[in-house]
Scaffold this active site. Sequence first.
Site, PDB file in Angstrom:
ATOM      1  N   ARG A   1      -3.346  13.883   8.311  1.00  0.00           N
ATOM      2  CA  ARG A   1      -4.742  13.542   8.586  1.00  0.00           C
ATOM      3  C   ARG A   1      -5.544  14.733   9.096  1.00  0.00           C
ATOM      4  O   ARG A   1      -6.765  14.648   9.223  1.00  0.00           O
ATOM      5  CB  ARG A   1      -4.819  12.423   9.620  1.00  0.00           C
ATOM      6  CG  ARG A   1      -4.341  11.108   9.093  1.00  0.00           C
ATOM      7  CD  ARG A   1      -4.519  10.048  10.129  1.00  0.00           C
ATOM      8  NE  ARG A   1      -4.472   8.733   9.516  1.00  0.00           N
ATOM      9  CZ  ARG A   1      -4.730   7.626  10.154  1.00  0.00           C
ATOM     10  NH1 ARG A   1      -5.075   7.663  11.425  1.00  0.00           N
ATOM     11  NH2 ARG A   1      -4.660   6.478   9.532  1.00  0.00           N
ATOM     12  N   CYS A   2      -4.874  15.820   9.400  1.00  0.00           N
ATOM     13  CA  CYS A   2      -5.516  16.997   9.973  1.00  0.00           C
ATOM     14  C   CYS A   2      -5.821  18.012   8.879  1.00  0.00           C
ATOM     15  O   CYS A   2      -4.928  18.441   8.151  1.00  0.00           O
ATOM     16  CB  CYS A   2      -4.597  17.611  11.024  1.00  0.00           C
ATOM     17  SG  CYS A   2      -5.164  19.190  11.667  1.00  0.00           S
ATOM     18  N   SER A   3      -7.068  18.413   8.767  1.00  0.00           N
ATOM     19  CA  SER A   3      -7.455  19.367   7.720  1.00  0.00           C
ATOM     20  C   SER A   3      -6.773  20.719   7.919  1.00  0.00           C
ATOM     21  O   SER A   3      -6.358  21.352   6.945  1.00  0.00           O
ATOM     22  CB  SER A   3      -8.973  19.543   7.677  1.00  0.00           C
ATOM     23  OG  SER A   3      -9.456  20.106   8.881  1.00  0.00           O
TER      24      SER A   3
END
Length: 113
Positions: free
Chosen positions: A9-11
């Site tokens: 979920r973390c870019s």
Amino acid sequence: MITIYHNSRCSKSREGVCFLENTKEDFQVVNYLENIPTKDELKELLRKLNISPIDLVRKKESIWISDYKNKNLSDDEIIQAMIDNPKLIERPIIVNGDKAVIARPTERINEIL
């Protein structure tokens, strides 16, 4: 073998995976939200990163702010907080042998390749 501790979920974490794919190096992905590191594994990561536990904490996370901020916690208590709430662990962490970096910015991965 290179390892990335990854949160999909973390870019920045996704950028780390993409960066490693472009290096053509073999690597493994550890989704640390599902495969939570043990206390010993976190201590080993901290040793490889050469940082203290508080430096691995995402201090803007709501759980940190509500439950831990402004408390005088020992290193073991901080490590336990990360085990109990793995989204507190800074990401992505890239490990290559006995070295590791928090890949922010992503180019820091070059430091350990």
